[in-house]
Structures are given as C-alpha cells and as structure tokens.
Write a protein that holds these residues in place. Structure first.
Motif, short mmCIF file in Angstrom:
data_model
loop_
_atom_site.label_atom_id
_atom_site.label_comp_id
_atom_site.label_asym_id
_atom_site.label_seq_id
_atom_site.Cartn_x
_atom_site.Cartn_y
_atom_site.Cartn_z
N ARG A 155 0.85 -1.19 0.00
CA ARG A 155 0.00 0.00 0.00
C ARG A 155 0.89 1.24 0.00
NH1 ARG A 155 0.22 -2.09 4.99
NH2 ARG A 155 0.53 -0.73 6.80
N ILE A 156 0.36 2.30 -0.56
CA ILE A 156 1.05 3.59 -0.58
C ILE A 156 0.83 4.27 0.77
CG2 ILE A 156 1.15 5.87 -1.64
CD1 ILE A 156 2.20 3.79 -3.50
N LEU A 157 1.92 4.63 1.44
CA LEU A 157 1.81 5.34 2.71
C LEU A 157 1.76 6.84 2.51
CD1 LEU A 157 4.30 3.26 4.90
CD2 LEU A 157 1.82 2.99 4.67
N GLY A 158 2.37 7.32 1.42
CA GLY A 158 2.32 8.75 1.14
C GLY A 158 3.40 9.16 0.16
N PRO A 159 3.17 10.23 -0.61
CA PRO A 159 4.21 10.75 -1.52
C PRO A 159 5.29 11.46 -0.72
CG PRO A 159 2.30 12.19 -1.55
CD PRO A 159 1.92 11.03 -0.68
N LEU A 160 6.52 11.41 -1.22
CA LEU A 160 7.59 12.15 -0.56
C LEU A 160 7.38 13.65 -0.79
CD1 LEU A 160 10.85 10.11 -1.25
CD2 LEU A 160 9.09 9.78 0.49
N LYS A 161 7.57 14.42 0.27
CA LYS A 161 7.35 15.86 0.19
C LYS A 161 8.57 16.54 -0.42
CE LYS A 161 4.16 16.20 4.13
NZ LYS A 161 3.94 16.81 5.46
N THR A 162 8.66 16.48 -1.72
CA THR A 162 9.76 17.11 -2.43
C THR A 162 9.24 17.66 -3.75
OG1 THR A 162 11.91 16.74 -3.50
CG2 THR A 162 10.40 14.87 -3.43
N GLU A 163 9.79 18.80 -4.15
CA GLU A 163 9.40 19.39 -5.43
C GLU A 163 10.16 18.78 -6.59
OE1 GLU A 163 9.90 23.58 -5.17
OE2 GLU A 163 8.41 23.84 -3.58
N ARG A 164 11.20 18.03 -6.29
CA ARG A 164 12.01 17.41 -7.34
C ARG A 164 12.20 15.93 -7.04
NH1 ARG A 164 14.05 20.96 -10.85
NH2 ARG A 164 13.94 23.17 -10.31
N PRO A 165 11.20 15.11 -7.37
CA PRO A 165 11.30 13.67 -7.10
C PRO A 165 12.46 13.04 -7.87
CG PRO A 165 9.05 14.32 -7.69
CD PRO A 165 9.93 15.47 -8.01
N TYR A 166 12.96 11.96 -7.32
CA TYR A 166 14.00 11.19 -7.99
C TYR A 166 13.36 10.27 -9.02
CZ TYR A 166 17.69 7.78 -8.81
OH TYR A 166 18.61 6.96 -9.40
N HIS A 167 14.05 10.06 -10.14
CA HIS A 167 13.59 9.08 -11.12
C HIS A 167 14.77 8.28 -11.64
CE1 HIS A 167 15.16 11.36 -14.56
NE2 HIS A 167 14.65 12.44 -14.01
N GLN A 168 14.50 7.18 -12.28
CA GLN A 168 15.53 6.27 -12.77
C GLN A 168 16.53 7.01 -13.67
OE1 GLN A 168 14.10 3.36 -15.53
NE2 GLN A 168 15.68 1.87 -15.03
N ASN A 169 17.82 6.72 -13.46
CA ASN A 169 18.92 7.28 -14.27
C ASN A 169 18.98 8.81 -14.20
OD1 ASN A 169 19.54 4.67 -15.14
ND2 ASN A 169 18.13 4.82 -16.87
#
Length: 700
Positions: free
Chosen positions: A332-346
């Motif tokens: 289950r999703i607990l919550g989105p990370l509170k960041t304006e610049r999420p990390y993504h692959q590569n």
C-alpha cells in the motif's frame, strides 16, 4: 590515461589498435574526416572516411559533453575544463595541422559547443545555465540564459541555435538575434544534430532517434538498442552516432539504414546474483510494476517499508510522477515524498537513500542533487502507517534564511536561494534525534568571483518526538570577491593537490611553485605549498610559515590558512602563536568545531588546562557527532586541572569507543600522553590513568 586504451576492434573490416573508452563527442571536418573525443583517455581520435584511425591529440582534458566543433576553415575547437572540479573552462583551438592554441578562457563549467556559419562559437555553461557567444576574434558575451543548463547545442545553416535542456524536457530555438522560441517540448534531449536541410535529429532516453522538420513536425527516424551520446553529419548527410558505454559508432543513411562504423565493446556478462543487487519492480502490484522501481537503498531493517520511484520513461511522459513511501507487505502507498524534485531512474546528479532506526519506526530519506543533499525527509511510522513526514533539510534551510537575507546575497538560481553542499550531514540518532551539521552556499563551485556570494553554516539537533529543534548554531557571511587565477595556474595547483594527497610533497611543492610563477597572487597555492613544506620528511617549517604568511596577506579572511599556520607554529613549539592563529580561524570560519578542538590541544601544551576545558566544551557544542574525539582533550584538561574524578569518569566511560581513524579511545589517550610528556607536560595522575587503560588496551 591514454595508456589504458587496449584490445582490438574492427573498423569497416580493418583491425585497429585500440577501442574507445568513454567517447563523448563527434565532429566532421570538411573532408569528412571524423573526430571523436574520448573523455577518459584524454584523446581526440581522427578517422578517415575509409575508417583508418590515428591520434589527433592526446593528454588534453576534455569536456564530458559535446565539446567538439569545426569552423569553415577546418579549425577544431575543443572544450577543455580545467581544475580538479572542472571549473574555469578553456576553449582550445587546433589548426588543421594540429597546432594548439588557447581561444578563450573563463567559461565556467563548459558542456556543449556549437559553431554557426559565420564562425561564432556558442558554449553552454552547466553551472549558470548561460549560453555564451564568442565571435571569431574571441569577444565574449552572454547570448542567452536557459536557467537550467542546456546539455546539447547545435546550429543550422541559417545561423539558428538549438539548445536541448533535458530537465525542462524542451528544445529551444534561438534566432541569430537572440529571439527565443519553443521548438519542441516533451522530449528529454541527450543528443542533437542538424542536417544541411535544417532537419533536427534528437536522441532522448528511449531507443528512438527522432527527426524534426524545420517547422517542428516530428517523426521516428531510426531505432537503436543502446543510449546515444553524440550525433554528427558527414558531407553526404549520413548521421554518425556514438554510444558512450560500448564505444561503438554507428552510421545511418538518410533513409535510416544502419551500419557499423566502429564496433564497440560487448556488454559485460552479468553474474547470477547481480540482478538482486539492482533496483527492480519485483513484488510490486501490476498497477505500479510497469512504471516504478523499489529503491533497495531505502528498504527498512524489517523489510516492510521502502521508497519507490518512477522509471525514466514514466517520469518523462508524466511530469507529475512522484516518489512514494510504501509498505511492502500487503502493498500500500503510505504517502508521496514531500519534495518538489522527485528522484527518477537514471537521474543525472541524483540519488536516493535512507537511514532507519533499528525498529524501523523512523526513517531519514535523502534525495541527492548535484552539489549535495537536495531534500532530507524524516518519516515517522506508527502501527504500520505514516504518522508524520517532515522535510528536515527545509527546516535547516529556514534556520539560515534570516542570515542569508541580511547578507543581501545573490541567489543560487531561480529555484533556490541557496543549497546545502556535499559535506552537509543529516544523521538519524535512534528514534529521538536528527543531528545536522553542514554548509550552505550560493556559489557551490567556489570560484569566488562574485561580490555577492554567501556561505552559511548550521549545526542543530532535531527533537523527533516533539518536532522541534532543541539545539541550533547558525552563522553565515558574504564572501569576498577575488580575482580568478589563470587556467594554466589552476591546472598546476590541481596537480600539486593530487601529489600532496599521495604524500609526494616535493612534487607538490614543484607544481605549486609553477602555479605561483604563472599567477603570483594565487592565495591557495601559497597556502598549500606551505602545508607541503611542513609535511615533507624533513620539514621546512620556516619556509612553510613564509608561504602561509603570504597567503594570509593576500586573503586576510582565509580561516584555513590561519589554521594551517597554527599547526606549523605548534610544530615549532610556539604555542602562544598557534593559539592566536587558531582563534583567528575560529573567527573567520563557519565550521568551528574542529578548530575549537585544536585550540584545546594547543592550550594543553601552553599549560592552560582550564582554557583547554572551555575550548573542548565549545567544540562539543559545535560538533556533537564527534564527541568521542573531542572528549580526549576534555579529559586531559580536567586531569591537568586537578579534577581527577571528572577526568577518570570520561576516560573510563569512553575507553572502548572507536575514533574515526579506527583507534580506540584508550589508544588515542595513551598516544596523547606520550606526546604531552615529550613536550614536558606531565601530571602525577597520568600514571593512574595509564594503569586504568593499559590493561584493557593490552588485552585487546
């Protein structure tokens, strides 16, 4: 580096002497000779149209971007970053016969180069986001600012400049007069070239090379199996594509038909267990498995919680893609990370990790950026649910905000006023505290050329249960503008630093001396040459003092120079002078903890135990995470101040603790006693402490 090139490869059926290690740029001259920049080998290779290879130039520091371009007279222009951190870049010019000259200097962090039909050079500065224009005579101006750096530049026959900005998923078009327009959006550009007809060819994060007509109509040109790094067209409109990791160069005809120009390395064989060491979507529900990966570095000790992040393709196609804290069991999703610049692959200059409490109830999630931590998120869990998420880095940022505003300093960029840099630490201490210490900066590349640069320092403790700071130390100041050293002087200084780090002090002194011959006002070169003189097998302490005196004369605010001079004064047994210098360092530097510890040590030798105690306590306030090391001096101070019980308690409490250099506290104390006794500093109770610690130490 060139000596590392090895193995044999076939180029159009002919055996070659070596393969490309890390090619990053391609360019053709008017005779269809192909030039390839090998970043790791510091070599530019020349390929004739029939595939014969030769070394055009070697031993040149090359940009990690698309840093080659020819003008109409077949002069080759090359981006050559200088210095250990690739700052203060140079544009080199090579005539057709290979004669080298310097065309321009002071290009910041140069990444990509393009030349228009009139011979004007355009250079993207990765640090500032600026695109510089150089006339054929070398006159420099700021042509445009993309805010976030352009990764690739290319010009068409009409003199229009195309700039690919991956982080904005856009290609901008600049007319010769500077008028800007959006040429293409929704594409993450990593390779770009324009043919004679004005068609723009683009490689992004996927496996398709796209073709855009001059009006922007998009179509698929060719499919590839590996990532592209640089494009270049020959005189017959064939597109050549280099792939960095394998070193292969492919040739595409105008209809998209592919052939091999230079065979690359085969992919390395994967060990059977390798798959388990990489992030994967294994275990995620189908809804998330297609677009998300589990960050292995964030999995909690009980294996129940982790962070998932979007794949490159999903992040590119869906701008609102986020990172999520999830429960892995009964997903289950607990919550989105509170960041304006999420990390993504590569992600370039990115990273994702987490530190957890032993019971997995508290986690500290770090998203890295180019210069240091970009966001640090404290997550608190209760009964398997997220009870609170706090952006601790933002809290630390806010502690510094008043100081930054008071300084009326420049911003780092349009998005951030200032950023935390690499040595900033956010450390989880059980379930009750987060320990914070580090620097923030508006100019992290530390060129020091701006008169509005600012640096701040914060040391703080976050009380997790009460969600507030319990201890804070904050300081900051505007940094003085300084004159930039010439690039060649910087190169010799960087060589000196490398040799000094390898304990080749004589070699370092030679390089620093050469740097000073080229630039007599080079503060850092004087300072580091002084350190090298004091560190060699037969120290030249007088020469070291002379160099450090000169460094301080050139920059009276250089805290490091004062601290290094204090160390040399202590070696000369001039402890009063050492104390005076280290106090200057404390006044000028933001990171005061280590200097207070040095002050305590010098006070012991100067027979001032109470001052040593006071300095040690100050050091503990500034650097609580280095408490074990600091407490050696604190205990010594109590011992020499005849407060035996306090000293004994500290010695015994910490006797088995490990110092950062892997010595035990007891070993460090016994070595300190030996050095103090050699300096004539003794106390009758030292033998009692030795007896308390020696038995345990010998037993180990």
């Amino acid at each position: 580096m060139a000596a590392l090139i090895s193995a044999l490869h076939l180029v159009r059926g002919e055996q070659q002497d070596s393969e490309l290690i890390h090619p990053t740029a391609l360019a053709f001259d008017s005779s269809s000779n192909l030039f390839a920049a090998d970043h790791s080998a510091e070599t530019i290779f020349k390929f004739t149209p029939d595939g014969r290879r030769s070394v055009f130039v070697s031993g040149v520091r090359l940009s990690d971007g698309n840093g080659l371009a020819f003008d109409a007279a077949n002069n080759l222009f090359v981006l050559s970053p200088s210095g250990k951190y690739h700052v203060g870049g140079t544009i080199l010019k090579f005539s057709p016969d290979g004669t080298q000259s310097t065309f321009a200097t002071g290009v910041g962090l140069p990444y990509s180069l393009a030349i228009d039909p009139s011979g004007n050079l355009f250079v993207s500065d990765w640090d500032t986001g600026s695109i510089y224009k150089f006339t054929p005579k070398g006159d420099k101006s700021v042509f445009a600012t993309t805010e976030i750096a352009a990764k690739i530049l290319a010009c068409d026959q009409a003199g229009n400049l195309f700039a690919g900005v991956p982080l904005k998923h856009s290609i901008f078009k600049y007319e010769p007069g500077g008028t800007k327009s959006d040429f293409a959006t929704g594409i993450t550009t990593y390779a770009l070239a324009v043919d004679k007809a004005g068609n723009v060819y683009v490689g992004d994060t996927g496996n398709t090379i796209f073709k855009f007509t001059p009006t922007g109509a998009k179509s698929d040109f060719a499919e590839v199996t590996t990532s592209r790094r640089s494009f270049a067209f020959d005189a017959s409109a064939n597109l050549f594509v280099v792939e960095t990791f394998s070193g292969a160069i492919s040739k595409f005809a105008s209809d998209g038909a592919e052939s091999v120009f230079l065979a690359g390395r085969p992919p390395p064989e994967q060990e059977e267990e390798a798959e388990s060491e990489t992030d994967s979507s294994t275990g995620l529900p189908d809804k998330y498995a297609k677009n998300y990966l589990i960050a292995r570095s964030t999995i909690s000790p009980n294996k129940k919680f982790a962070v998932i992040y979007p794949t490159s393709d999903y992040a590119q196609s869906f701008d609102a893609a986020k990172d999520y804290l999830v429960a892995l069991e009964s997903f289950r999703i607990l919550g989105p990370l509170k960041t304006e610049r999420p990390y993504h692959q590569n992600q370039s200059h990115g990273g994702l990790s987490a530190e957890w409490s032993n019971d997995s109830s508290v986690g500290l999630i770090t998203l890295d950026s180019k210069w240091g931590p970009g966001d640090v998120l404290l997550v608190e869990l209760r009964d398997g649910k997220l009870s609170r998420m706090t952006n601790i880095l933002r809290k630390a940022h806010d502690l510094l905000l008043a100081n930054y505003r008071k300084a009326k300093a420049e911003r780092y960029n349009d998005y951030y006023d200032f950023i935390f840099i690499e040595d900033a630490t956010f450390k989880l201490d059980g379930t009750n505290r987060v320990l914070i210490e580090g620097q923030a900066d508006t100019t992290p590349n530390d060129l020091g050329l701006s008169d509005r640069a600012w640096r701040g320092y914060v040391a703080a403790i976050w009380d997790i249960p009460h969600a507030r700071f319990t201890t804070t130390k904050v300081s900051g100041h505007r940094r003085k503008k300084r004159e930039a050293e010439p690039d060649e002087a910087g190169m010799y200084a960087a060589k000196g630093e490398d040799k000094k780090s390898e304990s080749d002090f004589e070699g370092a002194i030679t390089d620093y001396t050469r740097a000073l011959e080229l630039y007599p006002k080079y503060t850092e070169a004087y300072r580091e040459r002084g350190v090298a003189k004091a560190s060699k097998k037969e120290p030249d302490l007088q020469g070291a003092i002379a160099d450090l005196d000169r460094a301080i004369e050139l920059d009276p605010d250089d805290a490091v120079a004062y601290a290094e001079r204090a160390d040399v004064q202590a070696k000369r047994k001039q402890y009063s002078a050492a104390i005076k210098d280290i106090q200057e360092a404390i006044d000028f530097d933001l990171v005061k903890g280590p200097y207070y510890s040095d002050l305590a040590w010098y006070q012991l030798f100067n027979r001032n135990p109470r001052e040593a105690i006071a300095a040690s306590i100050k050091s503990l306030e500034w650097s609580p995470d280095n408490a074990v090391t600091i407490k050696t001096n604190l205990a010594h101070g109590y011992l020499f101040d005849n407060q035996f019980d306090k000293a004994k308690a500290i010695y015994l409490e910490n006797k088995d603790a490990k110092l950062p250099d892997e010595r035990t506290f007891s070993q460090a104390v016994l070595e300190d006693f030996k050095e103090l006794e050699e300096g004539g500093i003794t106390h009758p109770d030292m033998e009692k402490i030795k007896a308390l610690l020696s038995t345990e130490t010998d037993a180990r």
